[in-house]
Design a protein around this motif. Structure first.
Motif: not given
Lengths: 162, 172
Positions: A35-37, A39-40, A43-44, A66, A69, B37-39, B41-43, B46
């Motif tokens: 979800i984190a990967i 979502f971000t 977002l980017m 992105f 990913w 967590i998504a924000l 961990f994801g950022t 990167i």
């Protein structure tokens, strides 16, 4: 659906998942990291579309960086989600929050696929940061939809089955 | 006051009592926690993957960090505040839960790693920002440690949910 969920529940694969205590939490962990990967990554792209990040690159360049990913994470979400359904079929398949989530996920996936296909038509070259009101609206709607998907996913644990 | 006394005090705060008695406060905090967590961990992934040299090599490390780190901090603030609400709802149980304690230690280590990067390794970033191959080994190691620690934090966080049932309303 009740019969199918029950049949799944008593399948050997489901019983294995139910009996090995670490499989469900480990799979949920993979699901959350995916979800984190996802979502971000989105977002980017959305931030670049709004001129808020990677302005020295074109929108297409950021999407090319992105989107793989995002799709990779989507595949992991699908696979880990299938393990979770197999491990707890009655909890998932008979749950209104689960089906609401699946409906929204379908909308989101089709929307992203269409956005990716049509991106060349509204690409923003490097340095171009101008943004229109509809673009802001679509960007905010995309991120809001993802937050609602997360909400529905967590609400499965708190919703009574059919 | 010993640890037990502190946990009881936190457990009995009005905020803790409110989350405990509300049917929706705890699950809502969980949803917000996952978004945080998504924000976070994801950022951070990167940035770390750029430092390690796996992806994002066409952009200067400095530019990647400028784009990502404000969101990392926002994610941290969201995850920490929602996490605090969940903790207060049942501080007496969380405080003695092994997985929760390990998670807190891992969080502290991630914080130390971040401080080392911020105040020592990042000082000469101007020298290696443009060229992915020029990133010092120490900065790469810090990025690898960072990803490993954050994956472990999320893992232990999920395990907390399976080793203590803090919400009386959850069915699983």
């Amino acid at each position: 659906m009740h019969d199918f969920a029950n049949w799944l529940y008593y399948s050997s694969a489901s019983e294995t998942i139910q009996n090995v205590s670490w499989i469900i939490p480990a799979t949920q962990t993979v699901h959350i990291l995916s979800i984190a990967i996802f979502f971000t990554s989105i977002l980017m792209i959305v931030l670049r579309a709004m001129g808020l990040a990677a302005r020295e690159q074109s929108l297409q360049q950021v999407a090319d960086r992105f989107m793989p990913w995002a799709w990779g994470a989507a595949l992991l979400l699908l696979l880990s989600g299938l393990v979770l359904i197999l491990g707890e079929p009655t909890r998932e398949l008979l749950n209104p929050a689960f089906w609401a989530k699946m409906a929204l996920v379908l909308v989101v996936v089709v929307a992203f696929w269409q956005l990716q296909v049509r991106l060349p038509a509204f690409d923003k070259p490097a340095g171009v940061t101008a943004v229109t009101a509809p673009q802001v609206l679509v960007s905010v709607a995309i991120m809001a939809a993802l937050c609602v998907v997360i909400f529905l996913g967590r609400w499965i644990a708190y919703t009574q089955p059919f | 006051m010993d640890l037990g006394g502190i946990l009881t005090f936190l457990h009995e705060t009005p905020v803790g009592a409110w989350v405990r008695s509300s049917e929706n406060a705890f699950p809502a905090a969980e949803v917000v926690h996952v978004i945080g967590i998504a924000l976070l961990f994801g950022t951070i992934a990167i940035v770390d993957l750029r430092l390690i040299g796996v992806v994002g090599r066409t952009r200067p490390a400095k530019a990647v960090m400028k784009d990502c780190l404000p969101w990392t901090w926002l994610g941290f603030a969201i995850a920490a505040s929602s996490g605090l609400l969940m903790f207060l709802s049942n501080a007496e149980l969380y405080g003695v839960n092994t997985e929760f304690r390990i998670k807190m230690v891992l969080l502290a280590l991630a914080g130390v790693n971040m401080l080392v990067f911020e105040f020592i390794l990042r000082r000469d970033i101007a020298v290696w920002s443009e060229d992915p191959a020029a990133v010092p080994m120490a900065a790469r190691l810090s990025a690898i440690v960072s990803i490993g620690l954050w994956i472990s934090v999320v893992t232990y966080g999920r395990w907390v949910g399976f080793t203590l049932n803090a919400s009386p309303f959850a069915m699983f």
